[in-house]
Design an enzyme around this catalytic site. Structure first.
Site, PDB file in Angstrom:
ATOM      1  N   SER A  95     -20.127 -25.667  30.073  1.00  0.00           N
ATOM      2  CA  SER A  95     -19.212 -24.522  30.187  1.00  0.00           C
ATOM      3  C   SER A  95     -18.613 -24.379  31.574  1.00  0.00           C
ATOM      4  CB  SER A  95     -19.997 -23.248  29.858  1.00  0.00           C
ATOM      5  OG  SER A  95     -19.265 -22.108  30.248  1.00  0.00           O
TER       6      SER A  95
ATOM      7  N   GLU B  42     -18.370 -21.705  32.965  1.00  0.00           N
ATOM      8  CA  GLU B  42     -19.219 -20.713  33.648  1.00  0.00           C
ATOM      9  C   GLU B  42     -20.087 -21.374  34.719  1.00  0.00           C
ATOM     10  OE1 GLU B  42     -20.323 -17.230  33.716  1.00  0.00           O
ATOM     11  OE2 GLU B  42     -18.243 -17.105  33.071  1.00  0.00           O
TER      12      GLU B  42
ATOM     13  N   TYR C 239     -26.861 -17.144  32.044  1.00  0.00           N
ATOM     14  CA  TYR C 239     -26.198 -18.068  31.110  1.00  0.00           C
ATOM     15  C   TYR C 239     -25.650 -19.278  31.870  1.00  0.00           C
ATOM     16  CZ  TYR C 239     -22.447 -19.972  28.174  1.00  0.00           C
ATOM     17  OH  TYR C 239     -21.615 -20.822  27.480  1.00  0.00           O
TER      18      TYR C 239
HETATM   19  P1  NAP Z   1     -20.995 -18.764  19.287  1.00  0.00           P
HETATM   20  O1  NAP Z   1     -19.862 -18.393  18.388  1.00  0.00           O
HETATM   21  O2  NAP Z   1     -21.750 -17.710  19.989  1.00  0.00           O
HETATM   22  O3  NAP Z   1     -22.013 -19.637  18.395  1.00  0.00           O
HETATM   23  C1  NAP Z   1     -23.318 -19.916  18.862  1.00  0.00           C
HETATM   24  C2  NAP Z   1     -24.060 -20.656  17.770  1.00  0.00           C
HETATM   25  O4  NAP Z   1     -25.395 -20.931  18.232  1.00  0.00           O
HETATM   26  C3  NAP Z   1     -24.223 -19.858  16.452  1.00  0.00           C
HETATM   27  O5  NAP Z   1     -24.116 -20.752  15.379  1.00  0.00           O
HETATM   28  C4  NAP Z   1     -25.643 -19.329  16.567  1.00  0.00           C
HETATM   29  O6  NAP Z   1     -26.244 -19.046  15.324  1.00  0.00           O
HETATM   30  C5  NAP Z   1     -26.321 -20.527  17.218  1.00  0.00           C
HETATM   31  N1  NAP Z   1     -27.607 -20.199  17.825  1.00  0.00           N
HETATM   32  C6  NAP Z   1     -27.888 -19.218  18.713  1.00  0.00           C
HETATM   33  N2  NAP Z   1     -29.197 -19.243  19.041  1.00  0.00           N
HETATM   34  C7  NAP Z   1     -29.749 -20.273  18.344  1.00  0.00           C
HETATM   35  C8  NAP Z   1     -31.059 -20.799  18.254  1.00  0.00           C
HETATM   36  N3  NAP Z   1     -32.087 -20.266  18.945  1.00  0.00           N
HETATM   37  N4  NAP Z   1     -31.274 -21.860  17.446  1.00  0.00           N
HETATM   38  C9  NAP Z   1     -30.266 -22.398  16.726  1.00  0.00           C
HETATM   39  N5  NAP Z   1     -28.996 -21.927  16.753  1.00  0.00           N
HETATM   40  C10 NAP Z   1     -28.745 -20.881  17.566  1.00  0.00           C
HETATM   41  O7  NAP Z   1     -20.488 -19.801  20.409  1.00  0.00           O
HETATM   42  P2  NAP Z   1     -19.136 -20.662  20.452  1.00  0.00           P
HETATM   43  O8  NAP Z   1     -18.078 -19.860  21.092  1.00  0.00           O
HETATM   44  O9  NAP Z   1     -18.917 -21.294  19.152  1.00  0.00           O
HETATM   45  O10 NAP Z   1     -19.544 -21.767  21.537  1.00  0.00           O
HETATM   46  C11 NAP Z   1     -20.206 -22.969  21.140  1.00  0.00           C
HETATM   47  C12 NAP Z   1     -20.937 -23.541  22.351  1.00  0.00           C
HETATM   48  O11 NAP Z   1     -20.014 -23.813  23.399  1.00  0.00           O
HETATM   49  C13 NAP Z   1     -21.982 -22.625  22.958  1.00  0.00           C
HETATM   50  O12 NAP Z   1     -23.027 -23.450  23.450  1.00  0.00           O
HETATM   51  C14 NAP Z   1     -21.265 -21.961  24.110  1.00  0.00           C
HETATM   52  O13 NAP Z   1     -22.189 -21.543  25.090  1.00  0.00           O
HETATM   53  C15 NAP Z   1     -20.388 -23.101  24.565  1.00  0.00           C
HETATM   54  N6  NAP Z   1     -19.130 -22.730  25.206  1.00  0.00           N
HETATM   55  C16 NAP Z   1     -18.287 -21.867  24.598  1.00  0.00           C
HETATM   56  C17 NAP Z   1     -17.063 -21.573  25.191  1.00  0.00           C
HETATM   57  C18 NAP Z   1     -16.080 -20.650  24.548  1.00  0.00           C
HETATM   58  O14 NAP Z   1     -15.151 -20.208  25.239  1.00  0.00           O
HETATM   59  N7  NAP Z   1     -16.195 -20.360  23.246  1.00  0.00           N
HETATM   60  C19 NAP Z   1     -16.730 -22.181  26.418  1.00  0.00           C
HETATM   61  C20 NAP Z   1     -17.622 -23.069  26.984  1.00  0.00           C
HETATM   62  C21 NAP Z   1     -18.812 -23.360  26.381  1.00  0.00           C
HETATM   63  P3  NAP Z   1     -26.021 -17.615  14.581  1.00  0.00           P
HETATM   64  O15 NAP Z   1     -24.676 -17.721  13.903  1.00  0.00           O
HETATM   65  O16 NAP Z   1     -27.167 -17.559  13.655  1.00  0.00           O
HETATM   66  O17 NAP Z   1     -26.030 -16.571  15.657  1.00  0.00           O
HETATM   67  O1  G4F Z   2     -14.914 -12.700  26.868  1.00  0.00           O
HETATM   68  P1  G4F Z   2     -15.986 -12.766  27.877  1.00  0.00           P
HETATM   69  O2  G4F Z   2     -17.283 -12.125  27.548  1.00  0.00           O
HETATM   70  O3  G4F Z   2     -16.150 -14.314  28.240  1.00  0.00           O
HETATM   71  P2  G4F Z   2     -16.815 -15.069  29.487  1.00  0.00           P
HETATM   72  O4  G4F Z   2     -17.768 -14.221  30.218  1.00  0.00           O
HETATM   73  O5  G4F Z   2     -15.704 -15.659  30.284  1.00  0.00           O
HETATM   74  O6  G4F Z   2     -17.663 -16.214  28.745  1.00  0.00           O
HETATM   75  C1  G4F Z   2     -17.099 -16.989  27.699  1.00  0.00           C
HETATM   76  O7  G4F Z   2     -16.490 -18.144  28.253  1.00  0.00           O
HETATM   77  C2  G4F Z   2     -17.401 -19.066  28.884  1.00  0.00           C
HETATM   78  C3  G4F Z   2     -16.558 -20.235  29.423  1.00  0.00           C
HETATM   79  O8  G4F Z   2     -16.077 -19.922  30.689  1.00  0.00           O
HETATM   80  C4  G4F Z   2     -18.403 -19.533  27.855  1.00  0.00           C
HETATM   81  F1  G4F Z   2     -19.237 -20.455  28.409  1.00  0.00           F
HETATM   82  C5  G4F Z   2     -19.184 -18.352  27.328  1.00  0.00           C
HETATM   83  O9  G4F Z   2     -20.081 -18.813  26.304  1.00  0.00           O
HETATM   84  C6  G4F Z   2     -18.208 -17.348  26.720  1.00  0.00           C
HETATM   85  O10 G4F Z   2     -17.642 -17.956  25.568  1.00  0.00           O
HETATM   86  O11 G4F Z   2     -15.476 -12.105  29.251  1.00  0.00           O
HETATM   87  C7  G4F Z   2     -14.274 -12.515  29.875  1.00  0.00           C
HETATM   88  C8  G4F Z   2     -13.947 -11.551  31.013  1.00  0.00           C
HETATM   89  C9  G4F Z   2     -15.115 -11.303  31.962  1.00  0.00           C
HETATM   90  O12 G4F Z   2     -14.656 -11.356  33.283  1.00  0.00           O
HETATM   91  C10 G4F Z   2     -15.569  -9.892  31.631  1.00  0.00           C
HETATM   92  O13 G4F Z   2     -16.137  -9.192  32.725  1.00  0.00           O
HETATM   93  O14 G4F Z   2     -13.632 -10.282  30.434  1.00  0.00           O
HETATM   94  C11 G4F Z   2     -14.262  -9.279  31.187  1.00  0.00           C
HETATM   95  N1  G4F Z   2     -14.419  -8.073  30.350  1.00  0.00           N
HETATM   96  C12 G4F Z   2     -13.844  -6.861  30.603  1.00  0.00           C
HETATM   97  N2  G4F Z   2     -14.221  -5.971  29.676  1.00  0.00           N
HETATM   98  C13 G4F Z   2     -15.166  -7.964  29.237  1.00  0.00           C
HETATM   99  C14 G4F Z   2     -15.045  -6.645  28.805  1.00  0.00           C
HETATM  100  N3  G4F Z   2     -15.907  -8.882  28.563  1.00  0.00           N
HETATM  101  C15 G4F Z   2     -16.532  -8.465  27.425  1.00  0.00           C
HETATM  102  N4  G4F Z   2     -17.262  -9.373  26.714  1.00  0.00           N
HETATM  103  N5  G4F Z   2     -16.450  -7.166  26.970  1.00  0.00           N
HETATM  104  C16 G4F Z   2     -15.720  -6.211  27.621  1.00  0.00           C
HETATM  105  O15 G4F Z   2     -15.670  -5.061  27.206  1.00  0.00           O
END
Ligand code: NAP
Ligand code: G4F
Length: 343
Positions: A131, A133, A154
């Site tokens: 990520s 992050e 995280y």
């Molecule tokens: P997500 O929607 O939160 O999905 C997370 C998945 O992990 C869900 O299927 C969840 O199952 C499963 N999970 C959680 N805890 C588990 C456990 N203990 N054992 C087995 N499965 C478990 O995340 P996403 O946005 O699809 O992201 C996919 C991956 O990319 C994650 O690793 C995230 O950290 C990473 N990532 C995401 C972003 C982004 O912007 N979306 C960016 C960079 C990296 P349930 O459905 O049962 O909760």
């Molecule tokens: O949508 P966010 O919670 O995403 P964040 O923290 O960027 O993390 C996501 O992207 C990562 C990749 O860079 C992934 F690895 C991670 O798993 C996840 O998918 O927050 C985005 C921004 C932050 O700066 C937060 O402080 O939005 C700001 N924010 C403002 N108000 C909020 C809120 N975020 C959330 N979730 N909820 C609010 O009410």
């Protein structure tokens, strides 16, 4: 013989798009799901084919990243050609409340998967969902050479996963890669991430069933792309001749305020009339700016995203307006109930 893929996190946003993408390419897809007291497959239900049917290509298996023995036996039984480790506790704000759990699943869980590959003795290609992050406080633009400076439990857990993936590549010659993905969203995005929280609020406000939404920091900058395009990048990393690590990003830079403006304007609304501040959405340490440089993925994998953040906001608003119109009352209730302890 169809190629066989195994996806952890298949019920999540990315897992659902990746399963769809791989099925479209003729793969047999196996996914790990957690046992829950209610169905947790809403994002992949449209892919369901009765497993008794010969045409079925998607199969689910109970398991958990906390249960290493189960992962070893499953991988030994399935012997997939490709493994995508997408499962994680993926919410940054929640990781401050549950640091130990996040470290266990998002960090050590990846090592359990790598160990399961090694111990089951299979030859497979391994994708780790790393990520942006991990870059945290390192200034943008960030690429594969940028130093990690995580700002949350995280982010720190993902740095551990990144390095343990590289370690298994170097120590055991495993084809193991890190996809360092910047934020990517979609109509399937979890409801408590900021983009989806905003687009759901827009649809409810537009329908007159909600008046305002509470948010935290509006100044942070993110590079928001479209999840459906990012899963192809994951697959391309596993088709390369050599294992390597790649950034996937659009290169765009938008504040949360910019996203609010685009999403509300698309529905003919002025966000300033509907957004209130709640400090519980602030993080103990914030990541101010993430903007990716994905030139390596473009040059070596031919991966080029086409949906920018403004278009993404429109796609998500349209989808949430339609979802509310179709589901009505039950959907509205989930918007209201969202603030129960979630961040
Ligand atoms: P997500 O929607 O939160 O999905 C997370 C998945 O992990 C869900 O299927 C969840 O199952 C499963 N999970 C959680 N805890 C588990 C456990 N203990 N054992 C087995 N499965 C478990 O995340 P996403 O946005 O699809 O992201 C996919 C991956 O990319 C994650 O690793 C995230 O950290 C990473 N990532 C995401 C972003 C982004 O912007 N979306 C960016 C960079 C990296 P349930 O459905 O049962 O909760
Ligand atoms: O949508 P966010 O919670 O995403 P964040 O923290 O960027 O993390 C996501 O992207 C990562 C990749 O860079 C992934 F690895 C991670 O798993 C996840 O998918 O927050 C985005 C921004 C932050 O700066 C937060 O402080 O939005 C700001 N924010 C403002 N108000 C909020 C809120 N975020 C959330 N979730 N909820 C609010 O009410």
């Amino acid at each position: 013989m169809a190629r066989r893929a195994f996806i952890t996190g298949i019920t999540g946003q990315d897992g659902s798009y990746l399963a769809e993408f791989l099925l479209g390419k003729g793969y047999e897809v196996h996914g790990l799901i957690r046992r829950a007291s209610t169905f947790n497959t809403s994002r992949i239900n449209h892919l369901y084919v009765d497993p008794h049917d010969e045409a079925a290509q998607l199969f689910l298996h109970y398991g958990d990243l906390g249960d290493g023995a189960r992962l070893v036996s499953l991988l030994g039984e399935l012997r997939p050609d490709e493994v995508y480790n997408l499962a994680a506790q993926s919410h940054v704000r929640v990781s401050f409340d549950e640091p130990e759990h996040t470290g266990d699943v998002t960090g050590v869980g990846s090592m359990r998967m790598l160990e399961a590959v090694r111990m089951s003795g299979i030859h497979t290609r391994f994708y780790q969902a790393s990520s942006s992050e991990m870059f945290g406080a390192s200034p943008p633009p960030q690429n594969e050479q940028t130093s990690f400076w995580p700002r949350s439990p995280y982010g720190a857990a993902k740095v551990y996963s990144y390095w343990v993936t590289r370690n298994y590549r170097e120590a055991y010659g495993m084809f193991a890669v890190n996809g360092i993905l910047f934020n990517h969203e979609s109509p399937r995005r979890g409801e408590t991430f900021v983009t989806r929280k905003i687009t759901r609020a827009v649809s409810a406000i537009k329908a007159g069933v909600q008046d305002h939404v509470y948010l935290g920091n509006l100044d942070s900058v993110r590079d928001w792309g479209y999840a459906a395009e990012y899963v192809e990048g994951m697959w391309r990393m596993l088709q390369a001749d050599e294992p390597d690590d790649y950034v996937l990003a659009t290169g765009g830079s938008f504040t949360v305020r910019d996203f609010l403006t685009a999403a509300f304007a698309h529905a003919g609304l002025d966000w300033e009339k509907h957004v209130r501040f709640d400090e519980r959405y602030l993080r103990p340490a914030e990541v101010d700016a993430l903007v990716g440089d994905a030139s390596k993925a473009r040059e070596r994998l031919g991966w080029v995203p086409t949906v920018d953040t403004a278009e993404l906001a429109r796609i998500m608003v349209d989808a949430d307006i339609e979802a509310l119109a179709c589901a009505g009352r039950p959907w509205i209730d989930t918007v209201r109930l969202e603030s129960w302890g979630t961040k």
